[in-house]
Design an enzyme around this catalytic site. Structure first.
Site, short mmCIF file in Angstrom:
data_model
loop_
_atom_site.label_atom_id
_atom_site.label_comp_id
_atom_site.label_asym_id
_atom_site.label_seq_id
_atom_site.Cartn_x
_atom_site.Cartn_y
_atom_site.Cartn_z
N GLU A 1 0.89 -1.18 0.00
CA GLU A 1 0.00 0.00 0.00
C GLU A 1 0.91 1.21 0.00
O GLU A 1 1.56 1.47 1.01
CB GLU A 1 -0.86 0.02 1.27
CG GLU A 1 -1.78 -1.16 1.45
CD GLU A 1 -2.88 -1.18 0.43
OE1 GLU A 1 -3.18 -0.13 -0.15
OE2 GLU A 1 -3.42 -2.26 0.19
N CYS B 1 -3.07 8.73 3.30
CA CYS B 1 -2.65 8.23 1.98
C CYS B 1 -3.78 8.34 0.96
O CYS B 1 -3.55 8.45 -0.23
CB CYS B 1 -2.24 6.77 2.11
SG CYS B 1 -3.48 5.76 2.89
P1 NAP Z 1 8.32 4.92 4.72
O1 NAP Z 1 9.43 5.83 5.04
O2 NAP Z 1 8.34 4.17 3.46
O3 NAP Z 1 8.25 3.91 5.96
C1 NAP Z 1 7.23 2.96 6.07
C2 NAP Z 1 7.66 1.85 6.99
O4 NAP Z 1 8.70 1.09 6.36
C3 NAP Z 1 8.25 2.32 8.32
O5 NAP Z 1 7.79 1.45 9.32
C4 NAP Z 1 9.75 2.17 8.10
O6 NAP Z 1 10.44 2.00 9.28
C5 NAP Z 1 9.77 0.91 7.28
N1 NAP Z 1 10.99 0.65 6.53
C6 NAP Z 1 11.78 1.54 5.90
N2 NAP Z 1 12.79 0.88 5.27
C7 NAP Z 1 12.62 -0.45 5.53
C8 NAP Z 1 13.34 -1.63 5.17
N3 NAP Z 1 14.42 -1.59 4.41
N4 NAP Z 1 12.87 -2.82 5.63
C9 NAP Z 1 11.77 -2.89 6.38
N5 NAP Z 1 11.07 -1.79 6.77
C10 NAP Z 1 11.48 -0.59 6.33
O7 NAP Z 1 6.92 5.67 4.77
P2 NAP Z 1 6.38 6.70 5.87
O8 NAP Z 1 7.14 7.96 5.70
O9 NAP Z 1 6.32 6.05 7.22
O10 NAP Z 1 4.86 6.87 5.42
C11 NAP Z 1 4.41 7.87 4.55
C12 NAP Z 1 3.99 7.29 3.23
O11 NAP Z 1 3.14 6.18 3.42
C13 NAP Z 1 3.22 8.27 2.41
O12 NAP Z 1 3.77 8.30 1.13
C14 NAP Z 1 1.82 7.70 2.37
O13 NAP Z 1 1.10 7.97 1.19
C15 NAP Z 1 2.05 6.26 2.52
N6 NAP Z 1 0.87 5.61 3.12
C16 NAP Z 1 0.13 4.75 2.37
C17 NAP Z 1 -0.98 4.15 2.93
C18 NAP Z 1 -1.83 3.19 2.14
O14 NAP Z 1 -2.65 2.52 2.74
N7 NAP Z 1 -1.67 3.08 0.84
C19 NAP Z 1 -1.34 4.42 4.25
C20 NAP Z 1 -0.57 5.30 4.97
C21 NAP Z 1 0.55 5.89 4.39
P3 NAP Z 1 11.19 3.19 10.06
O15 NAP Z 1 10.17 4.03 10.66
O16 NAP Z 1 11.97 2.46 11.05
O17 NAP Z 1 12.02 3.92 9.04
#
Ligand code: NAP
Length: 517
Positions: free
Chosen positions: A255, A294
């Protein structure tokens, strides 16, 4: 304060310095999270062996009762969670409700679905295929629980809902969960899991939590395991490449972000109810959760002939949005969760400036330099057909862009320029317009919300994900699918064609719920 992880049935601390979690309004550090040195492989084994076995020994109805008990344990502490969401996520009371009550509601919805499936442990698709000339050899399709673990990696903007919606689906399917909230807002996730563990409503191994980095999680997975990821496209790409290179081939669903649109139909005129309903929804996009959803509306497609009136009315509403301390009851828009998110949002607004102009901005009060505040900003794109950033860049904050279109064909083309989105809403009284949108925009979207005068204010909102409906979108939005009531179980179960004689198939049917997923 140091957050802990709940692994292999006990609370554990990492050995590293950890990353800070801050008060969104002041920028002051309030906690640290770290999972360095924790035995992730051991925790995954524990979840598979203890938690998986416990869940598979339960019927769907019993798992539903378990989810209800989790929801009740959380409901009892709801107000304390609101205070955490205010501090760590900058949520107003209304914002916090979307995340906290949304999570509890989703758990309760899946609890009810468990009752619906009753005392059964597998699912049988309706109908059977005759495979031989004589009626002695048939096939039926059976869904059985995968004996693995569900690793759930979540984004920072939904520390409650994001976690519980994934736990609800996995638990009902009979699969243990290992949740990994984003570090920046993990305070709420940790508090909630602590309360659920303390309430002793979940068998050992059914629910685990990592508060810290997700490194090492995916590579430890086997063929029956899965990863449900929510977050940015950039991280999704890393995980996709990682999983593609694994012989064990765990399942992965994504997602990701999405540049969602709302369309005012070509039939809409000022003074009509749908005009006002669209305005109301657009204002929400610039205020609820400070735009950190999102599914949020990022592009507002308006017929050229009413654009001035619509933009003028919306600008007037945006410029008086009250930004400030989320603890203040009169505040409509709180801060983003931290400075890094503020800077990212402002950078992206700046990137859009080549294609857009600012039409209105709310007033930013005196705020701490280290806070996450961003003024709600309404943009207008004069040349949407030739624009690219406006269709591709997600400003993850209180910002949306108005785009004028000539006719429905152009509106449809503009909507698809986002290359796949989570949600689209259409405000129109014209059934022909609605039918075209469903046919031509359906393939590009996970969800379409059609609003006319009959629906009025009764709709649940463009951005709100209802557990009864599928959530996820194609292309840029990640290509995943979650929720959708019982459809959400598919990801955690394996469908097998079971071939055999009528007697054997009748026996299998005795222990299964007959249900289309
Ligand atoms: P993100 O930086 O991609 O992080 C998401 C999650 O992935 C965090 O828990 C992060 O952990 C983890 N992560 C990062 N690198 C990883 C790796 N190599 N292996 C395993 N886990 C890893 O996103 P965000 O900044 O938290 O969220 C914002 C984005 O999410 C926005 O673009 C939004 O549109 C999207 N979003 C989408 C939905 C949907 O349902 N489609 C819902 C909500 C948000 P850490 O915190 O430890 O870095």
């Amino acid at each position: 304060m140091r957050l802990q992880s709940y692994l292999a049935g006990r609370w554990q601390s990492g050995t590293g310095a950890g990353r800070p979690l801050v008060n969104a309004t002041t920028g002051v550090e309030i906690a640290r999270a770290d999972a360095t040195g924790l035995d992730i492989r051991g925790a995954l084994d524990h979840a598979r062996e203890k938690g998986g076995a416990a869940l598979r020994a339960m019927t769907f109805a019993q798992r539903g009762a378990l989810l209800k008990a989790v929801a009740d344990a959380l409901q009892a502490r709801r107000d304390e969670y609101g205070a955490i969401a205010r501090e760590n996520s900058g949520n107003t009371a209304a914002d916090a409700s979307v995340d906290i009550d949304g999570g509890i509601f989703t758990l309760k919805t899946y609890a009810r679905l468990g009752q619906l499936l009753g005392d059964t442990t597998r699912i049988l698709e309706p109908g059977q295929e005759q495979l031989a000339r004589d009626p002695v050899f048939f096939a039926r399709h059976v869904w059985a629980t995968r004996p693995g673990v569900s690793v759930q990696i979540n984004a920072f903007n939904f520390p409650s809902w994001g976690m519980w919606e994934k736990v609800a689906q996995a638990t009902l399917a009979g699969v243990p969960s290992l949740a990994k909230p984003a570090v920046a807002t993990a305070l709420l996730s940790e508090a909630m899991v602590r309360d659920v563990v303390a309430a002793r409503v979940v068998p050992d191994g059914v629910l685990s939590l990592v508060c810290g980095s997700g490194e090492g999680l995916v590579e430890a997975l086997g063929p029956m395991d899965s990863v449900a990821f929510t977050g940015s496209s950039a991280t999704a790409m890393v995980l996709r490449i990682q999983v593609a290179g694994m012989a064990a081939a765990p399942r992965l669903t994504v997602e990701a972000d999405s540049v969602n649109a709302t369309i005012l139909g070509p039939d809409v005129k000022p003074g009509q109810a749908v005009f006002d309903l669209a305005l109301r929804e657009a204002v929400k996009a610039l205020s609820v959760k400070a735009g950190q959803l999102c599914t949020n509306i990022r592009r507002i497609l308006v017929p050229a002939e009413i654009e001035q009136e619509f933009t003028g009315a919306l600008a007037a509403m945006v410029s008086v949005l009250r930004v400030g301390d989320p603890a203040d009851e009169s505040t409509r828009v709180g801060p983003l969760i931290n400075v890094a998110q503020r800077e990212e949002a402002l950078r992206n607004i700046d990137r859009l400036s080549a294609e857009t102009k600012v039409v209105a901005q709310a007033v930013l009060p005196d705020v701490a330099e280290s806070s996450g505040f961003v003024a709600p900003t309404l943009l207008r794109c004069a040349e949407p057909a030739s624009g690219s950033a406006v269709h591709e860049l997600e400003v993850f904050g209180p910002c949306a862009t108005v785009l004028a279109y000539r006719d429905l064909t152009e509106a449809i083309v503009l909507a698809t320029k986002a290359e796949g989105s989570l949600a689209l809403s259409l405000f129109s009284e014209d059934a022909g317009v609605q039918a075209r949108a469903v046919a031509e925009l359906g393939p590009w979207h996970g969800r379409l919300m059609l609003v006319d005068g009959e629906v009025g204010k009764a709709h649940t909102g463009h951005a709100i994900v209802m557990p009864q409906c599928v959530h996820g979108g194609p292309g840029r939005a990640g290509g995943g699918e979650e929720l959708g009531g019982l459809r959400g179980l598919r990801f955690h179960m394996q469908r097998s064609a079971v071939q055999g004689g009528p007697r054997m198939l009748a026996t299998i049917a005795e222990h299964a719920a007959e249900q289309a997923l």
